[in-house]
Design an enzyme around this catalytic site. Structure first.
Site, mmCIF file in Angstrom:
data_model
loop_
_atom_site.group_PDB
_atom_site.id
_atom_site.type_symbol
_atom_site.label_atom_id
_atom_site.label_comp_id
_atom_site.label_asym_id
_atom_site.label_seq_id
_atom_site.Cartn_x
_atom_site.Cartn_y
_atom_site.Cartn_z
ATOM 1 N N TYR A 17 0.847 -1.200 0.000
ATOM 2 C CA TYR A 17 0.000 0.000 0.000
ATOM 3 C C TYR A 17 0.885 1.254 0.000
ATOM 4 C CZ TYR A 17 -3.088 3.633 1.781
ATOM 5 O OH TYR A 17 -3.768 4.812 1.951
ATOM 6 N N GLU A 39 -11.625 5.679 4.802
ATOM 7 C CA GLU A 39 -11.040 6.550 5.829
ATOM 8 C C GLU A 39 -12.068 6.820 6.923
ATOM 9 O OE1 GLU A 39 -7.974 7.204 6.253
ATOM 10 O OE2 GLU A 39 -7.058 6.976 4.285
ATOM 11 N N TRP A 47 -5.387 2.190 10.416
ATOM 12 C CA TRP A 47 -5.516 1.940 8.984
ATOM 13 C C TRP A 47 -5.224 0.472 8.679
ATOM 14 C CZ3 TRP A 47 -8.106 3.384 5.141
ATOM 15 C CH2 TRP A 47 -7.756 2.997 3.848
#
Length: 185
Positions: A17, A39, A47
């Site tokens: 990522y 988000e 995350w």
């Protein structure tokens, strides 16, 4: 190879990522919509938690097609509250549909939502070069303005800190550390 100091070592999915997506400017509307929703799902969590569940989110939310998500029924959303493949928070789950409705309203008025979003941040990435973790801000005046604009449009779970994480994720802000190999020096 040096990477940003926030990246936990040994997590291949997270590393991919970081290396391939985080901080890369995106004009893709579906990707932008997905990242607004993910988000928002992250609020109060890490995350990493969301990243591990991302593929399942894509599956249950129709690859983040705003039209299909906006058409989801209360019953379909209630079923997701019991789905361990996503964050089982009723408000966040129903918030994805609300965000899809807000996205479509905005699109009907503005046309290109990506262009509208990027105008809010001056149309090009802000490039920062932080040296250590303490240098990274949690929010900025720009993320506060973006949060305010999206909340005004009806988006949910999108405060200034989430807005800043979104800006980093979609490349509105390039926060790769000074010594990160992804840094455009």
């Amino acid at each position: 190879m040096n990477r940003c100091p926030w990246l936990p070592p040994g997590l291949e999915l997270y590393q991919t990522y970081h290396d391939e997506e985080w901080g890369v400017p995106s004009q893709d509307e579906r990707h932008l919509f997905e990242m607004i929703c993910l988000e928002g799902a992250q609020a109060g969590l890490s995350w990493w938690t969301i990243l591990q569940k991302r593929e399942h989110y894509r599956k249950v939310f129709h690859q983040f097609d705003p039209v299909k998500v906006a058409e989801m029924t209360d019953r379909q959303l209630e079923k997701l509250v019991a789905d361990p493949g996503i964050v089982r928070h009723r408000g966040k789950i129903f918030g994805v549909r609300k965000n899809a409705e807000s996205w479509l309203d905005l699109k009907s008025r503005e046309g290109d939502v990506a262009e509208w979003l990027w105008k809010l941040v001056g149309g090009k990435p802000t490039v920062n070069r932080w040296k250590k973790m303490e240098d990274y801000p949690a929010k900025t005046p720009e993320s506060e303005a973006l949060s305010k604009a999206l909340k005004k449009e009806g988006f949910t779970f999108f405060g200034p800190t989430i807005a800043y994480a979104f800006m980093q994720a979609v490349g509105m802000v390039d926060d790769h550390a000074e010594d990160c190999f992804r840094s455009r020096k």
